[in-house]
Design a protein around this motif. Structure first.
Motif, PDB file in Angstrom:
ATOM      1  N   ALA A  49       0.573  -1.402  -0.060  1.00 45.42           N
ATOM      2  CA  ALA A  49      -0.361   0.028   0.450  1.00 45.42           C
ATOM      3  C   ALA A  49       0.980   1.556  -0.068  1.00 45.42           C
ATOM      4  O   ALA A  49       0.719   2.527  -0.646  1.00 45.42           O
ATOM      5  CB  ALA A  49      -1.050   0.147   0.940  1.00 45.42           C
ATOM      6  N   HIS A  50       1.763   1.195   0.393  1.00 43.13           N
ATOM      7  CA  HIS A  50       2.840   2.017   0.550  1.00 43.13           C
ATOM      8  C   HIS A  50       3.708   2.227  -0.107  1.00 43.13           C
ATOM      9  O   HIS A  50       3.975   3.651  -0.507  1.00 43.13           O
ATOM     10  CB  HIS A  50       4.137   2.468   2.173  1.00 43.13           C
ATOM     11  N   GLY A  79       3.975  -1.372  -7.030  1.00 43.17           N
ATOM     12  CA  GLY A  79       3.890  -2.360  -5.208  1.00 43.17           C
ATOM     13  C   GLY A  79       4.593  -4.039  -5.587  1.00 43.17           C
ATOM     14  O   GLY A  79       4.676  -4.705  -4.581  1.00 43.17           O
ATOM     15  N   TRP A  80       3.847  -4.366  -7.042  1.00 46.81           N
ATOM     16  CA  TRP A  80       5.104  -5.559  -7.373  1.00 46.81           C
ATOM     17  C   TRP A  80       6.726  -5.722  -7.440  1.00 46.81           C
ATOM     18  O   TRP A  80       6.789  -6.851  -6.733  1.00 46.81           O
ATOM     19  CB  TRP A  80       4.329  -5.815  -8.438  1.00 46.81           C
ATOM     20  N   LEU A 105       9.147  -0.610   2.845  1.00 43.69           N
ATOM     21  CA  LEU A 105       7.759   0.038   3.115  1.00 43.69           C
ATOM     22  C   LEU A 105       8.419   1.591   3.131  1.00 43.69           C
ATOM     23  O   LEU A 105       8.060   2.872   2.121  1.00 43.69           O
ATOM     24  CB  LEU A 105       7.062   0.177   3.927  1.00 43.69           C
ATOM     25  N   SER A 106       9.444   1.824   4.353  1.00 48.69           N
ATOM     26  CA  SER A 106       9.764   3.475   4.324  1.00 48.69           C
ATOM     27  C   SER A 106      10.741   3.878   3.643  1.00 48.69           C
ATOM     28  O   SER A 106      10.770   5.776   2.551  1.00 48.69           O
ATOM     29  CB  SER A 106      10.777   2.878   5.609  1.00 48.69           C
ATOM     30  N   VAL A 107      11.361   2.854   2.691  1.00 52.92           N
ATOM     31  CA  VAL A 107      11.906   3.378   0.955  1.00 52.92           C
ATOM     32  C   VAL A 107      10.787   4.424   0.263  1.00 52.92           C
ATOM     33  O   VAL A 107      11.177   5.437  -0.615  1.00 52.92           O
ATOM     34  CB  VAL A 107      13.347   2.169   0.518  1.00 52.92           C
ATOM     35  N   PHE A 108      10.277   3.382   0.155  1.00 51.52           N
ATOM     36  CA  PHE A 108       9.578   3.155  -1.320  1.00 51.52           C
ATOM     37  C   PHE A 108       8.296   4.928  -0.888  1.00 51.52           C
ATOM     38  O   PHE A 108       8.286   5.475  -1.976  1.00 51.52           O
ATOM     39  CB  PHE A 108       8.773   2.164  -1.886  1.00 51.52           C
ATOM     40  N   PHE A 109       8.342   4.659   0.542  1.00 51.24           N
ATOM     41  CA  PHE A 109       6.809   5.185   1.196  1.00 51.24           C
ATOM     42  C   PHE A 109       7.454   7.026   0.494  1.00 51.24           C
ATOM     43  O   PHE A 109       6.978   8.074   0.139  1.00 51.24           O
ATOM     44  CB  PHE A 109       6.355   5.158   1.952  1.00 51.24           C
ATOM     45  N   GLY A 202      -7.462  -0.013  -4.388  1.00 52.06           N
ATOM     46  CA  GLY A 202      -8.181   0.371  -3.272  1.00 52.06           C
ATOM     47  C   GLY A 202      -8.059   1.592  -2.700  1.00 52.06           C
ATOM     48  O   GLY A 202      -8.114   2.652  -2.024  1.00 52.06           O
ATOM     49  N   ILE A 203      -6.229   1.661  -3.183  1.00 50.80           N
ATOM     50  CA  ILE A 203      -5.865   3.148  -2.333  1.00 50.80           C
ATOM     51  C   ILE A 203      -6.765   4.360  -3.538  1.00 50.80           C
ATOM     52  O   ILE A 203      -6.577   5.529  -3.030  1.00 50.80           O
ATOM     53  CB  ILE A 203      -4.177   3.342  -3.830  1.00 50.80           C
ATOM     54  N   GLN A 204      -7.212   4.050  -4.404  1.00 46.54           N
ATOM     55  CA  GLN A 204      -8.141   5.373  -4.538  1.00 46.54           C
ATOM     56  C   GLN A 204      -9.034   5.897  -3.458  1.00 46.54           C
ATOM     57  O   GLN A 204      -9.948   7.040  -3.705  1.00 46.54           O
ATOM     58  CB  GLN A 204      -8.978   5.161  -6.539  1.00 46.54           C
ATOM     59  N   ALA A 205      -9.781   5.177  -3.001  1.00 47.06           N
ATOM     60  CA  ALA A 205     -10.989   5.122  -2.672  1.00 47.06           C
ATOM     61  C   ALA A 205     -10.770   5.441  -0.336  1.00 47.06           C
ATOM     62  O   ALA A 205     -10.800   5.972  -0.259  1.00 47.06           O
ATOM     63  CB  ALA A 205     -12.011   3.472  -2.388  1.00 47.06           C
ATOM     64  N   VAL A 206      -9.279   4.596  -0.144  1.00 44.58           N
ATOM     65  CA  VAL A 206      -9.417   4.319   1.053  1.00 44.58           C
ATOM     66  C   VAL A 206      -7.941   5.273   1.169  1.00 44.58           C
ATOM     67  O   VAL A 206      -7.740   5.320   2.042  1.00 44.58           O
ATOM     68  CB  VAL A 206      -9.221   3.605   1.911  1.00 44.58           C
ATOM     69  N   GLY A 207      -6.988   5.118  -0.109  1.00 41.94           N
ATOM     70  CA  GLY A 207      -5.446   5.291   0.450  1.00 41.94           C
ATOM     71  C   GLY A 207      -4.637   4.336   0.823  1.00 41.94           C
ATOM     72  O   GLY A 207      -4.977   3.357   1.393  1.00 41.94           O
ATOM     73  N   VAL A 208      -3.745   4.716   0.952  1.00 43.64           N
ATOM     74  CA  VAL A 208      -2.433   4.116   0.482  1.00 43.64           C
ATOM     75  C   VAL A 208      -1.811   3.987   2.493  1.00 43.64           C
ATOM     76  O   VAL A 208      -1.893   2.629   2.334  1.00 43.64           O
ATOM     77  CB  VAL A 208      -1.187   5.213   0.531  1.00 43.64           C
ATOM     78  N   VAL A 209      -2.620   5.114   3.659  1.00 46.37           N
ATOM     79  CA  VAL A 209      -2.451   5.572   5.043  1.00 46.37           C
ATOM     80  C   VAL A 209      -3.509   3.353   5.531  1.00 46.37           C
ATOM     81  O   VAL A 209      -3.138   2.610   5.676  1.00 46.37           O
ATOM     82  CB  VAL A 209      -2.439   6.457   5.111  1.00 46.37           C
TER      83      VAL A 209
END
Length: 427
Positions: A49-50, A79-80, A105-109, A202-209
């Motif tokens: 997600a991040h 993501g992949w 997670l931290s690097v990509f985000f 799903g990210i468009q609806a609830v976001g990456v967080v």
């Protein structure tokens, strides 16, 4: 009531888009989340997600448009790649999976935030609303978004149905899957791809967080209600769909309330209720079961004590004073009185002026507990070669859970014994 009727009439186009989009998102992610949960890779959803944020930003930079298909494609690629990076780090280094997930997670985000900031300062007018990928924009879904949601949701569900048997075996017995020739590595890549698709849609609806909650929470809630995977998938999809509808309804009745976070909040409330009140696995049912087991053990111990006192004479019909029972076993007096009262109500003991007396039914039950205790002691000494003075405590526990079938098997294995290791008669 007017809001309720107006919302569920679905006469407004925006209501239809938001509700159907939320349902497609929540139900399809929940189905994939079941397999992710069962493989004990729940944190992977959070990492993906991040990790999709830099993909969204790069897709926008390269295309210059906010076409949902292009943005989803960019999100899918990064993501992949994040999952590939996690597997690579875990396999090629001493870093464990949870550490690799946190690192990726931290690097990509971080890269995604940098790119998003650069876009916001670029002066490109088309970038308006791109930051919605951080926290979602379910309340402003349009027909183009809905088409993308529907395509990905159908793809996820159809793939799950086609590869249901293979994915099930991958989750529960990977070694056996390898043994019978299943392409385990390809199946892992397939599940990875499905997970990325579920997150991306799903990210468009609830976001990456919040997307990790949509992936895992319905599956975790469903897991408390059943041990059957097929039913778990259906329950997770229904929980997700209900949360999508309920979140859209709350957002409609209270316009200041965002749809995505409300979807997550509702599915989390369902999960909490499942954790508490599921019939077999909820903590309330576990507490009740523990209380029933404690009550059963106390009652059987009292019957066993009365039977053992009867063996000494022998006289099983003689009334017993409470202090006689408490002298042989350290039971709190209040609990012992309550236990005897319950046994009286059940017809196992009778209250006489001179004390408590076993009924014929109580004598049979007490005799069985004594028999199970001594059979188990004999089994431990003969088959596990334990010393006779080391088997009493174990028998005290096991005597309360031995089934009639196991009792018969013990008797046959021990060749219909008459005496236990302490030379006491086995009734």
């Amino acid at each position: 009531m007017n809001d309720f009727v107006e919302f569920f009439s679905f006469s407004d186009t925006n209501i239809r888009y938001v509700t159907l989009g939320s349902v497609l998102l929540a139900s399809s992610s929940a189905v994939v989340g079941c397999f992710t949960l069962l493989r004990k890779r729940a944190l992977v959803g959070d990492a993906v997600a991040h990790a999709v944020l830099p993909g969204v930003c790069l897709a926008f930079i390269l295309s210059g448009t906010k076409n949902p298909f292009i943005l989803l494609l960019g999100a899918f690629v990064t993501g992949w790649l994040s999952l590939v990076a996690i597997d690579f780090i875990t396999a090629r280094s001493r870093i464990k999976e949870d550490t690799a997930i946190g690192l990726v997670l931290s690097v990509f985000f971080g890269v995604g935030i940098l790119l998003l900031t650069a876009i916001q300062h670029s002066g490109n007018a088309a970038q308006s609303g791109l930051d919605k990928f951080l926290f979602g924009k379910a309340a402003s879904l349009v027909g183009e978004d809905l088409i993308a949601f529907a395509i990905v949701a159908v793809l996820l569900l159809v793939t799950t149905i086609i590869f249901y048997k293979e994915l099930t075996l991958l989750c529960f017995d990977q070694a056996y899957a390898k043994t019978i020739g299943f392409p385990v590595r390809l199946l892992e890549l397939l599940l990875t791809t499905l997970t990325v698709f579920a997150v991306v849609v799903g990210i468009q609806a609830v976001g990456v967080v919040l997307m990790a909650a949509m992936l895992i929470t319905p599956a975790a809630a469903a897991r408390f209600w059943t041990d059957k995977l097929s039913l778990m998938l259906v329950l997770a999809a229904l929980i997700g769909a209900f949360s999508g509808v309920a979140g859209a309804f709350v957002s409609y009745t209270a316009p200041a309330m965002p749809t995505g976070p409300w979807i997550v909040l509702i599915v989390s409330m369902i999960a909490i209720l499942s954790f508490a009140f599921a019939p077999k696995k909820g903590w309330v049912s576990r507490l009740l079961r523990q209380r029933r087991n404690k009550t059963q053990i106390l009652e059987e111990n009292l019957l066993k004590l009365m039977y053992q006192l009867g063996e000494q004479k022998p006289n099983y019909d003689a009334p017993r004073q409470l202090h006689e029972l408490l002298e042989r076993r350290a039971i709190p007096q209040k609990e012992a009185k309550a236990g005897l009262k319950r046994l009286q109500n059940q017809g196992y003991v009778e209250k006489l002026p001179s004390g408590w007396k076993l009924s014929s039914q109580g004598q049979r039950r007490g005799e069985r507990v004594v028999r199970l205790h001594r059979l188990w002691e004999l089994y431990l000494t003969q088959y596990l070669h334990l010393a006779s003075d080391h088997v009493h405590e174990d028998a005290e526990t096991i005597e309360h859970i031995i089934t009639p079938e196991l009792e018969q098997k013990l008797i046959e294995e021990l060749d219909f014994p008459v005496m236990d290791p302490h030379s006491a008669r086995i009734p």
